[in-house]
Each structure stands twice: as structure tokens, then as C-alpha cells.
Design an enzyme around this catalytic site. Structure first.
Site, short mmCIF file in Angstrom:
data_model
loop_
_atom_site.label_atom_id
_atom_site.label_comp_id
_atom_site.label_asym_id
_atom_site.label_seq_id
_atom_site.Cartn_x
_atom_site.Cartn_y
_atom_site.Cartn_z
N TRP A 157 -0.70 6.31 -8.50
CA TRP A 157 -0.86 6.89 -9.84
C TRP A 157 -1.77 8.11 -9.85
O TRP A 157 -1.84 8.82 -10.84
CB TRP A 157 -1.45 5.84 -10.80
N ASN A 158 -2.54 8.35 -8.80
CA ASN A 158 -3.62 9.33 -8.93
C ASN A 158 -3.14 10.78 -8.93
O ASN A 158 -3.68 11.62 -9.65
CB ASN A 158 -4.70 9.11 -7.86
N PRO A 182 7.83 4.83 -8.49
CA PRO A 182 6.56 5.41 -8.89
C PRO A 182 5.60 4.30 -9.27
O PRO A 182 6.02 3.16 -9.48
CB PRO A 182 6.93 6.24 -10.13
N ASP A 183 4.33 4.61 -9.39
CA ASP A 183 3.37 3.61 -9.85
C ASP A 183 3.71 3.23 -11.30
O ASP A 183 4.14 4.07 -12.09
CB ASP A 183 1.96 4.20 -9.79
N SER A 184 3.49 1.96 -11.64
CA SER A 184 3.87 1.47 -12.98
C SER A 184 3.11 2.20 -14.09
O SER A 184 3.57 2.24 -15.23
CB SER A 184 3.59 -0.02 -13.08
N GLY A 232 -1.00 4.94 -0.92
CA GLY A 232 -1.70 3.96 -1.74
C GLY A 232 -2.86 3.36 -0.96
O GLY A 232 -3.40 3.99 -0.05
N GLU A 254 -0.07 7.27 3.90
CA GLU A 254 -1.36 7.92 3.65
C GLU A 254 -2.15 6.94 2.80
O GLU A 254 -1.75 6.63 1.68
CB GLU A 254 -1.18 9.22 2.87
N LEU A 255 -3.30 6.50 3.32
CA LEU A 255 -4.01 5.40 2.67
C LEU A 255 -5.40 5.84 2.19
O LEU A 255 -5.59 7.00 1.86
CB LEU A 255 -4.07 4.23 3.64
N GLU A 386 -14.55 2.27 0.03
CA GLU A 386 -14.09 3.35 -0.84
C GLU A 386 -14.27 2.96 -2.31
O GLU A 386 -13.90 1.86 -2.72
CB GLU A 386 -12.59 3.58 -0.57
P1 NAP Z 1 -1.90 0.37 -4.41
O1 NAP Z 1 -2.32 -0.81 -5.18
O2 NAP Z 1 -1.68 0.24 -2.97
O3 NAP Z 1 -0.57 0.88 -5.17
C1 NAP Z 1 0.15 2.01 -4.75
C2 NAP Z 1 1.65 1.77 -4.97
O4 NAP Z 1 2.07 0.67 -4.20
C3 NAP Z 1 2.02 1.45 -6.41
O5 NAP Z 1 3.24 2.06 -6.72
C4 NAP Z 1 2.15 -0.06 -6.39
O6 NAP Z 1 3.00 -0.58 -7.40
C5 NAP Z 1 2.75 -0.27 -5.03
N1 NAP Z 1 2.55 -1.62 -4.49
C6 NAP Z 1 1.48 -2.42 -4.65
N2 NAP Z 1 1.68 -3.58 -3.99
C7 NAP Z 1 2.91 -3.50 -3.40
C8 NAP Z 1 3.69 -4.39 -2.59
N3 NAP Z 1 3.24 -5.59 -2.24
N4 NAP Z 1 4.89 -3.99 -2.17
C9 NAP Z 1 5.36 -2.77 -2.49
N5 NAP Z 1 4.69 -1.89 -3.27
C10 NAP Z 1 3.47 -2.25 -3.72
O7 NAP Z 1 -2.88 1.57 -4.56
P2 NAP Z 1 -3.80 1.95 -5.78
O8 NAP Z 1 -5.01 1.12 -5.68
O9 NAP Z 1 -3.05 1.95 -7.05
O10 NAP Z 1 -4.09 3.47 -5.40
C11 NAP Z 1 -5.31 3.88 -4.95
C12 NAP Z 1 -5.40 3.87 -3.44
O11 NAP Z 1 -4.44 4.76 -2.89
C13 NAP Z 1 -6.74 4.34 -2.93
O12 NAP Z 1 -7.18 3.51 -1.92
C14 NAP Z 1 -6.47 5.72 -2.38
O13 NAP Z 1 -7.33 6.13 -1.39
C15 NAP Z 1 -5.06 5.60 -1.93
N6 NAP Z 1 -4.41 6.91 -1.94
C16 NAP Z 1 -4.23 7.57 -0.76
C17 NAP Z 1 -3.66 8.82 -0.75
C18 NAP Z 1 -3.44 9.56 0.54
O14 NAP Z 1 -2.72 10.56 0.55
N7 NAP Z 1 -4.02 9.16 1.65
C19 NAP Z 1 -3.26 9.40 -1.93
C20 NAP Z 1 -3.48 8.72 -3.10
C21 NAP Z 1 -4.04 7.46 -3.09
P3 NAP Z 1 2.52 -1.04 -8.86
O15 NAP Z 1 1.05 -0.80 -8.96
O16 NAP Z 1 3.30 -0.20 -9.78
O17 NAP Z 1 2.87 -2.48 -8.96
#
Ligand code: NAP
Length: 516
Positions: A157-158, A182-184, A232, A254-255, A386
């Protein structure tokens, strides 16, 4: 609230790859600045993903049959449309995330730059290449690249515009179709971006957007995709890596990051304080490549801390769909809860707040001040984990060696920054830091915006790279075609087998002699 209007949401909702959306369960979409519901989005199912893949597989065959140059024209047109419709996209990104407008603009520019780069460079990169064969003259070898098929993309989502479509753009350039979840929280940004892809001439089935929860829609994508690109958290990345591993499909991610900045004693303090503010508080610190740890040589640590705290306290914080504010809201309730928990925990364990340190409900439900901490002890959560918010800690160090050692003392390895008065020293420090990108005299944008160069993480910050040639060729199967001529590998017609086998070692030796 400015545009988007309900008519915009209705138009975009119809682009989701969900049949009969009116009969589906739906999820509220909130305006992040106010926390109020502005519209809803239908929730996709496994069946929707299945249908999207069936259609995408059909469309991909025709897309792959078009020349790379022909495909690139669509991407170049898309880049122009993104620039033309920048304001609408920025409104949507601000609405869904609460970011300051300059970071919404940063996203639109990034989408356009990435699409343009692949539009211009993909045809050349995808050309088949002749390479040295096993036996000079006698083995003719070429390598060609063919698309993987249907690429799954799961986005956060960011940066909901660029992280939803820019990786998909590279996959398209290589001749693939894309199914995106996409993110919800931010489905309309993805739909607004793909609308422009369709307007640029991309057949709709080639890039399907299926909104819905990760555990349902995301899993269904992983179970069907020929390759998965994920952005994510490291935790979700590890789960998806396992699922991809079981299917033996390629995976790139990319995490998260706990990104360090190194400041040497001869750095220009005002310039560094300004750079550190951008590095730590862009997009309210909800940036994977944001700086969360600053190691500064002790000789200037106090002066730097004063200048940085002052710059931070003066950052214009607020809601608004214009360029007035330097920092906006956090994106959600869970984000502000995490940020507050990290700061409160650090303070309870002995950290000092140099700037910020509190929520600002007077501005909106998810606003939190940009925060600078000092004396953060090792036991504090934000020492090594983080935060993913506007919180940065300063650590004075006795030497550059100590700074580098502490910068590298992490499981992460995404991004880093160096501010120094000496270019030579800054370059040397950059070489020693374990991170996928290192920015000198900048926090993150110089390396990220160098679209021709790879970007990604070491350690638990990621697998694979986006951008540049690596970000394109990962979406291809490389195929080697080697033609043997005149003499065979198993022998030469008319020469007895034992004689032939006897001359093989001298031939190999001769090849070494001529540098092969
Ligand atoms: P997240 O919980 O991992 O969610 C990211 C995406 O993954 C969402 O679309 C989410 O769906 C989906 N998702 C979650 N669990 C899943 C599963 N079991 N199976 C398939 N898809 C799944 O990440 P977040 O916490 O929202 O985002 C922040 C994190 O992302 C931070 O740690 C940040 O550092 C990282 N990030 C990294 C980068 C990079 O380029 N390195 C860029 C941006 C963000 P829903 O939420 O819609 O259910």
C-alpha cells in the site's frame, strides 16, 4: 475532498477483473487523511483469479507473438498518459495513503520513467545474442529470451501506483501477461494506473487487477503464476518464497529494511540535516528504503543532532491535496499504532526524543510527528527492527570503521546513505556497506531513480532485482540453441573413434592456449 468523484470510483471499479461485482462482498476504502469511508471495492475470489489466468494465458500468446518494438510502443504511450494524467493519479494516491503530494508526484514520475526506460531499452535487451560456442567455428551458439507466461504481482500500500504497475510494465515488455493483486487498502490506485495502460492500447486481459485479501487472492495467484514478483514485508516474502519453491517457479521480492546512514566528521551539517530529513520522513517514513539509523562521527554528532532536530521540527505536517505540506499522514490505524508503540517502547527503555514523538489527532486520525531519537538502547524494538514510519535514531560513533560495522550489523540489506565532505571517502564507505543500493549525498532517490541500474535487497531485504536489464530478463526463460557443424562432438566421419578420443585432450589444451 477533491477529485476523485464517485463517478471516477464507479468507472475504475468496472475495470477490476471481477465478474458481477455488484453481487460480491465488498470492503470499505477510506480517505487516509480523515479515516472516513469514501467508497467500497468488491472482494475477489479464487474463481476470479482462475478466470483472470484463463483470459491472460490466451491474450499472452498473441502479445508474445508481437515484436518487442511493437509492445514497447504501448509502454511509451502509457508513460505519456501517466504524465498527462498526473494530477488525477496524485489525488488517488493521496486519498488512499494520506501521503504528502510531493511523494504522490514522485510515484507518478517513477511509473512514467520506468515505463519509458523499458519502452526504449527492452527491444535491444531482448534481442537474441550470439555467444562463443563449445568449439570455435564448429559450434554456433545463440541465446534467445522467451517470456515466462503469466506473471503474478502482489503489491503493498505504501507506493500503490508504482509498486503495483512498474514491475508489471517490465513483465509486459518481455512479452508476458500480468495478474496483479493490489493491497486491499489501495485498490483504486492500481485500477487508475491500469486504466491508462488500457488507454495506451494494452488488451485488457493482458493486465488483470484482482482486488482481495492476500490469503485468498494472493495465494490463488501464487498457485497459478509462472513467476511471482512480490513487494511487502519480509515475513510475507518468506511465506511466498516457500510456496513458489514448492511449485518451482521463479520468485523475486523487495522486502523490508532497517536502512543506515553514515555521516562523516567533514560533512556539511546543514546539507546533511536537510538530506537526512528527506531520507527519514519521505512518505512519512513508510518507504522500504527510508533511513531509520544514523551513525555520525562523534566530533560533529551534537551539532548535527541539533540541526537535524530543528529541521525535523520545522517540517510542514498536514493534510491537503496540494504541495503545501512536506509530510502527510500515516496510512492507517495499524501504522500509527506500530509507530507509537516503537517510540513509547524506546523512551521507556531510556531513549531521548530530540524532535516529535507524539500523535497529532488535531490534524487527522493517523498523523504522527516526524521523530528523532537519541540514546536508543539495544533492547528497544526500534534499535534493530523496522518501524516503517517517521522514526529515526542517531548514534554517535568513534570512527568510520565503527559506523560501517554498525551499519552492516543487521539481517537486512536494502538501502544505505552516506554524507561526507570527501567524495573518495564516501565512495569507499559505499563499497563497504552491505546493501543493494547506496546513495551518496542523498537518502534514497538517486539510486532508486537510476532506472537503468538494478535495485533490490541483500539478506532478508529481498531476492532478485527490479529495474535495468535484470528487472526485465528475470521475466524471461533464457534458451540456448547450439548447432554443431562440420565436425561432430562424438567423432569425425572417417576417423576411428579411438584416434578421435586421443586428439580431444590436445584440442582442449589448444583452446586454452588461444584463450578459450
Ligand atoms: P505485507 O503485509 O507483506 O503485505 C503486502 C502485500 O502482500 C499485500 O497486498 C497483502 O495483501 C499481501 N499478502 C499478505 N499476506 C499474504 C499471503 N499470505 N499471501 C499472499 N499475499 C499476501 O506488507 P505490509 O506490511 O502491508 O507492507 C509494508 C512492508 O513492505 C514493509 O516491511 C516494507 O519495508 C515492505 N516494502 C518493501 C518495499 C521494497 O521495495 N523493498 C516496498 C514497499 C514496502 P492484503 O494486505 O491486501 O491482504
Amino acid at each position: 475532498m477533491p477529485a476523485p468523484t464517485q463517478a471516477t470510483f464507479d468507472r475504475l471499479r468496472a475495470l477490476a477483473a471481477i465478474d458481477h461485482p455488484e453481487q460480491r462482498e465488498s470492503r470499505d476504502v477510506l480517505e487516509a487523511f480523515t479515516g472516513e469511508k469514501v467508497t467500497t471495492i468488491p472482494v475477489g475470489t479464487v474463481e476470479d483469479v482462475e478466470q483472470a489466468f484463463v483470459r491472460a494465458r490466451r491474450a499472452q500468446k498473441q502479445w508474445a507473438a508481437r515484436s518487442a518494438k511493437d509492445r514497447a510502443k504501448v509502454l511509451l504511450k502509457f508513460a505519456d498518459l501517466v504524465n498527462e494524467r498526473r494530477a488525477d493519479l496524485m489525488d488517488m494516491a493521496q486519498l488512499e495513503t494520506g501521503k504528502a503530494r510531493q511523494y504522490a508526484q514522485e510515484e507518478t514520475l517513477d511509473v512514467a520513467m520506468t515505463a519509458r526506460w523499458y519502452g526504449k531499452n527492452a527491444p535491444k535487451l531482448l534481442e537474441q545474442k550470439n555467444t562463443a560456442g563449445m568449439l570455435p567455428v564448429f559450434t554456433n551458439t545463440r541465446v534467445r529470451y522467451q517470456p515466462k507466461g503469466v506473471v503474478g504481482v502482489i503489491a503493498p500500500w505504501n507506493y500503490p501506483l508504482t509498486l503495483a504497475v512498474s514491475d508489471g510494465v517490465a513483465a509486459l515488455a518481455a512479452g508476458n501477461a500480468v495478474v496483479l493483486k493490489p493491497d486491499s487498502q489501495t485498490p483504486y490506485c492500481a485500477l487508475a494506473a491500469v486504466e491508462l495502460l488500457y488507454q495506451a492500447g494494452l488488451p485488457r486481459d493482458l493486465f488483470a487487477v484482482v482486488p482481495g485479501p492476500g490469503g485468498v487472492v494472493g495465494t490463488a495467484i501464487v498457485e497459478r503464476a509462472d513467476y511471482l514478483m512480490f513487494t511487502g514485508s519480509s515475513a510475507t516474502g518468506a511465506t511466498l518464497a516457500e510456496q513458489c519453491g514448492k511449485r518451482l517457479i521463479g520468485f523475486s521480492a523487495e522486502l523490508g529494511g532497517k536502512n543506515p546512514m553514515v555521516v562523516t566528521k567533514d560533512a556539511d551539517i546543514a546539507h546533511t540535516a536537510d538530506g537526512a530529513a528527506r531520507a527519514a520522513f519521505s512518505n512519512s517514513g513508510q518507504l522500504c528504503i527510508s533511513i531509520e539509523r544514523i551513525y555520525v562521527e562523534r566530533e560533529i554528532a551534537d551539532e548535527f543532532a541539533r540541526a537535524f532536530a530543528e529541521r525535523t521540527a520545522n517540517l510542514a505536517l498536514g493534510a491537503g491535496y496540494d504541495f503545501t505540506n512536506e509530510m502527510g499522514s500515516l496510512a492507517s490505524k495499524s501504522q500509527i499504532e506500530t509507530v507509537a508503540a516503537h517510540v513509547d517502547d524506546a523512551v521507556a527503555k531510556g531513549a531521548t526524543v530530540l524532535a516529535g514523538g507524539k500523535a497529532r489527532p488535531d490534524l487527522g486520525p493517523f498523523f504522527y510527528e516526524p521523530t528523532v531519537l537519541k540514546n536508543v538502547p539495544e533492547e528497544a524494538i526500534c534499535f534493530a527492527s523496522e518501524t516503517f514510519g517517521p522514526v529515526v535514531s542517531i548514534y554517535p560513533v568513534d570512527s568510520v570503521d565503527e559506523a560501517v560495522e554498525r551499519a552492516n550489523d543487521t539481517e537486512y540489506g536494502l538501502n544505505a546513505s552516506v554524507f561526507s565532505g570527501s567524495t573518495k571517502q564516501a565512495q569507499e564507505i559505499a563499497d563497504r556497506i552491505n546493501a543493494g543500493t547506496v546513495n551518496i549525498n542523498e537518502g534514497y532517490a538517486a539510486a532508486w531513480g537510476s532506472t537503468a541500474a538494478p535495485m533490490g535487497g541483500m539478506g532478508i531485504s529481498g531476492v532478485g532485482r527490479r529495474h535495468g536489464a535484470e528487472g526485465l530478463l528475470k521475466y524471461c526463460e533464457s534458451k540456448t540453441i547450439a548447432q554443431q557443424r562440420i565436425i561432430g562432438i562424438g567423432g569425425i566421419k572417417g576417423i576411428p573413434r579411438t584416434v578421435f578420443l586421443g586428439v580431444v585432450p590436445p584440442i582442449i589444451k589448444a583452446l586454452k592456449f588461444i584463450g578459450r
